[in-house]
Design a protein around this motif. Sequence first.
Motif, mmCIF file in Angstrom:
data_model
loop_
_atom_site.group_PDB
_atom_site.id
_atom_site.type_symbol
_atom_site.label_atom_id
_atom_site.label_comp_id
_atom_site.label_asym_id
_atom_site.label_seq_id
_atom_site.Cartn_x
_atom_site.Cartn_y
_atom_site.Cartn_z
ATOM 1 N N ALA A 85 -10.533 -7.399 10.217
ATOM 2 C CA ALA A 85 -10.160 -6.643 9.026
ATOM 3 C C ALA A 85 -8.647 -6.507 8.932
ATOM 4 O O ALA A 85 -7.943 -6.459 9.941
ATOM 5 N N LEU A 86 -8.161 -6.442 7.700
ATOM 6 C CA LEU A 86 -6.799 -6.005 7.408
ATOM 7 C C LEU A 86 -6.898 -4.548 6.992
ATOM 8 O O LEU A 86 -7.689 -4.207 6.100
ATOM 9 N N CYS A 87 -6.128 -3.667 7.642
ATOM 10 C CA CYS A 87 -6.194 -2.259 7.278
ATOM 11 C C CYS A 87 -4.804 -1.664 7.141
ATOM 12 O O CYS A 87 -3.840 -2.144 7.736
ATOM 13 N N VAL A 88 -4.707 -0.620 6.313
ATOM 14 C CA VAL A 88 -3.478 0.155 6.153
ATOM 15 C C VAL A 88 -3.815 1.609 6.454
ATOM 16 O O VAL A 88 -4.901 2.095 6.116
ATOM 17 N N LEU A 89 -2.876 2.297 7.138
ATOM 18 C CA LEU A 89 -3.136 3.660 7.584
ATOM 19 C C LEU A 89 -1.904 4.527 7.386
ATOM 20 O O LEU A 89 -0.777 4.014 7.329
ATOM 21 N N ASP A 90 -2.133 5.830 7.327
ATOM 22 C CA ASP A 90 -1.009 6.744 7.170
ATOM 23 C C ASP A 90 -1.354 8.104 7.768
ATOM 24 O O ASP A 90 -2.528 8.410 8.019
ATOM 25 N N LYS A 91 -0.302 8.900 7.982
ATOM 26 C CA LYS A 91 -0.468 10.233 8.556
ATOM 27 C C LYS A 91 -0.771 11.275 7.484
ATOM 28 O O LYS A 91 -0.993 12.448 7.811
ATOM 29 N N MET A 92 -0.740 10.848 6.237
ATOM 30 C CA MET A 92 -1.036 11.776 5.139
ATOM 31 C C MET A 92 -1.921 11.088 4.104
ATOM 32 O O MET A 92 -2.091 9.862 4.145
ATOM 33 N N ALA A 93 -2.479 11.865 3.221
ATOM 34 C CA ALA A 93 -3.382 11.327 2.205
ATOM 35 C C ALA A 93 -2.662 10.324 1.305
ATOM 36 O O ALA A 93 -1.477 10.484 0.990
ATOM 37 N N LYS A 94 -3.392 9.283 0.900
ATOM 38 C CA LYS A 94 -2.836 8.245 0.033
ATOM 39 C C LYS A 94 -3.850 7.902 -1.044
ATOM 40 O O LYS A 94 -5.034 8.259 -0.965
ATOM 41 N N GLU A 95 -3.379 7.184 -2.022
ATOM 42 C CA GLU A 95 -4.271 6.674 -3.059
ATOM 43 C C GLU A 95 -3.922 5.212 -3.301
ATOM 44 O O GLU A 95 -2.768 4.891 -3.580
ATOM 45 N N LYS A 134 -11.440 10.912 17.637
ATOM 46 C CA LYS A 134 -10.804 9.715 18.186
ATOM 47 C C LYS A 134 -9.352 10.015 18.550
ATOM 48 O O LYS A 134 -8.694 10.838 17.911
ATOM 49 N N PHE A 135 -8.851 9.322 19.565
ATOM 50 C CA PHE A 135 -7.519 9.618 20.106
ATOM 51 C C PHE A 135 -6.416 9.428 19.075
ATOM 52 O O PHE A 135 -5.402 10.145 19.094
ATOM 53 N N TYR A 136 -6.578 8.480 18.153
ATOM 54 C CA TYR A 136 -5.527 8.241 17.171
ATOM 55 C C TYR A 136 -5.523 9.279 16.054
ATOM 56 O O TYR A 136 -4.619 9.305 15.225
ATOM 57 N N VAL A 137 -6.540 10.145 16.046
ATOM 58 C CA VAL A 137 -6.584 11.257 15.085
ATOM 59 C C VAL A 137 -6.124 12.547 15.755
ATOM 60 O O VAL A 137 -5.312 13.304 15.213
ATOM 61 N N THR A 138 -6.619 12.814 16.960
ATOM 62 C CA THR A 138 -6.279 14.062 17.657
ATOM 63 C C THR A 138 -4.901 13.998 18.303
ATOM 64 O O THR A 138 -4.253 15.026 18.493
ATOM 65 N N ASP A 139 -4.447 12.818 18.676
ATOM 66 C CA ASP A 139 -3.143 12.644 19.324
ATOM 67 C C ASP A 139 -2.253 11.763 18.448
ATOM 68 O O ASP A 139 -2.658 11.303 17.380
ATOM 69 N N ASP A 140 -1.038 11.541 18.930
ATOM 70 C CA ASP A 140 -0.118 10.667 18.211
ATOM 71 C C ASP A 140 -0.763 9.299 17.991
ATOM 72 O O ASP A 140 -1.378 8.762 18.924
ATOM 73 N N PRO A 141 -0.730 8.743 16.778
ATOM 74 C CA PRO A 141 0.098 9.109 15.615
ATOM 75 C C PRO A 141 -0.567 10.056 14.616
ATOM 76 O O PRO A 141 -0.091 10.152 13.494
ATOM 77 N N ALA A 145 0.809 -1.219 0.000
ATOM 78 C CA ALA A 145 0.000 0.000 0.000
ATOM 79 C C ALA A 145 0.841 1.267 0.000
ATOM 80 O O ALA A 145 0.347 2.344 -0.329
ATOM 81 N N GLY A 146 2.115 1.131 0.411
ATOM 82 C CA GLY A 146 2.957 2.308 0.521
ATOM 83 C C GLY A 146 2.593 3.176 1.710
ATOM 84 O O GLY A 146 2.754 4.400 1.676
ATOM 85 N N THR A 147 2.092 2.545 2.795
ATOM 86 C CA THR A 147 1.702 3.268 3.999
ATOM 87 C C THR A 147 2.682 2.984 5.121
ATOM 88 O O THR A 147 3.410 1.991 5.108
ATOM 89 N N GLU A 148 2.671 3.859 6.128
ATOM 90 C CA GLU A 148 3.546 3.663 7.280
ATOM 91 C C GLU A 148 3.053 2.525 8.167
ATOM 92 O O GLU A 148 3.853 1.848 8.815
ATOM 93 N N ILE A 149 1.742 2.314 8.202
ATOM 94 C CA ILE A 149 1.143 1.421 9.210
ATOM 95 C C ILE A 149 0.213 0.417 8.545
ATOM 96 O O ILE A 149 -0.495 0.744 7.588
ATOM 97 N N PRO A 188 -14.049 -3.411 0.450
ATOM 98 C CA PRO A 188 -13.124 -2.538 1.169
ATOM 99 C C PRO A 188 -13.812 -1.249 1.626
ATOM 100 O O PRO A 188 -14.756 -0.773 0.995
ATOM 101 N N PHE A 189 -13.311 -0.707 2.735
ATOM 102 C CA PHE A 189 -13.841 0.539 3.304
ATOM 103 C C PHE A 189 -12.695 1.543 3.364
ATOM 104 O O PHE A 189 -11.615 1.240 3.869
ATOM 105 N N GLU A 190 -12.909 2.753 2.856
ATOM 106 C CA GLU A 190 -11.841 3.745 2.759
ATOM 107 C C GLU A 190 -12.297 5.077 3.347
ATOM 108 O O GLU A 190 -13.436 5.493 3.144
ATOM 109 N N VAL A 191 -11.398 5.719 4.096
ATOM 110 C CA VAL A 191 -11.625 7.075 4.600
ATOM 111 C C VAL A 191 -10.419 7.905 4.185
ATOM 112 O O VAL A 191 -9.300 7.664 4.641
ATOM 113 N N LEU A 192 -10.632 8.876 3.311
ATOM 114 C CA LEU A 192 -9.530 9.668 2.765
ATOM 115 C C LEU A 192 -8.904 10.584 3.805
ATOM 116 O O LEU A 192 -7.686 10.803 3.800
#
Length: 397
Positions: free
Chosen positions: A124-134, A97-104, A38-42, A82-86
């Motif tokens: 679920a298998l999910c991929v996440l990042d601190k910046m927008a992805k495609e 949510k704490f993972y949005v307002t606080d670290d990370p 996915a090219g994501t950090e997480i 799949p479920f996506e939130v840009l």
Amino acid sequence: MIPENEFDRLVHLAEYDLDATELETQLQDLAKLAAKVAGTEISLVNLIDAFTQWSVASEGIPVMQMDREDSVCQYTIMGDQPFEVLDLSKDERFNRKFYVTDDPHLRYYWGVPLTSEAGLNLGALCVLDKMAKEISPEKVALLEIIADEIVNRLKISKTVASLRSKLQHSEEKQKQIAHDIRGPLGGIIGLAQIVNEQGDQNRLDEVLEFIKVIQTSSKSLLDLADEILSSKDALEVRRSAPAENECSLSILKNKLKNLYEIQGKQKNIDLAVEVNSCKSELTFPKAKLLQIIGNLVSNAIKFTPAGGKVSVSLDLFEKGQRRELSVIVKDTGAGMRREQIDAILQGDGKTTKGSLGEKGFGFGLPLVKHLIDGMGGRLKIESEPGRYARFEVNLPV
């Protein structure tokens, strides 16, 4: 968010009898591969039960757990796509949510259900990042393949555990058969010895010779039965290092503290687990135990206010050749009315809110009752509204 088939989904997940503390090594490579694709950090491999989202493997952050109602993956398991939130920070469902307002400070989420052959979503298998992805269609296809492989490995884990259980049952049956034939064989040997001692008084040389053969053969069979029953080396190994499908009170205590102590700390609740030290190392099958006790502990923490206490007591009782596990979970929380207790004992339950306003999904305790009934156990509930709730479980092990 509650899938329409939620109770069936929870029962199906419980049938896998998964131990969240033992899955990371099995799935870590797939979590890492998902982030790479996915090219994501997480990336996270999440299983979702009645109360909790368990991250059993991860890349980019440590494995973790969170309340189910705080997770994004609760939306992913609602369907089969799949479920996506840009941008999580711009979505009212997640922007506080704490993972949005606080670290990370997460922003991007993409997840796909982990769907079993039965068509039920385990997590679920999910991929996440601190910046927008495609995520391109090609990457989506690869991530879905990874998700399928995760389910395959969970299925393999379930199958191996089932085979171990059947093998253990076979060994126990073999010992029982050996035990059952000891009596008749002992009688044959004794009779043969008496006839042999009478010697010439029988005046039947042929019978005497035949009795000697019976005595020799029977003695060999008795030695074989003794060997099967004793199996000293195997028993010593089992005592010193329980098999993967076995547990002991001390192991169960450590697992419960590792899995649920963090939930207690998050709400400032003291979680105490006590065992009968005299029987702490006796082994027994661990099938479904974490699912049953874990749901009771999660429920107790949920309905206990800050500063309260949840206590777990573990003991073993021996009845003849059988052992019975006794589990008592008591909290200083909201308690229940008589009609609520009756509904649970009848396998029913309704959504309520926890001490901090957490959403209740109404399936945790009915699931516990379902699992206990399936194992031939007993559930007893005592409670006083506003003061405490006490759950007592007795399971043949």
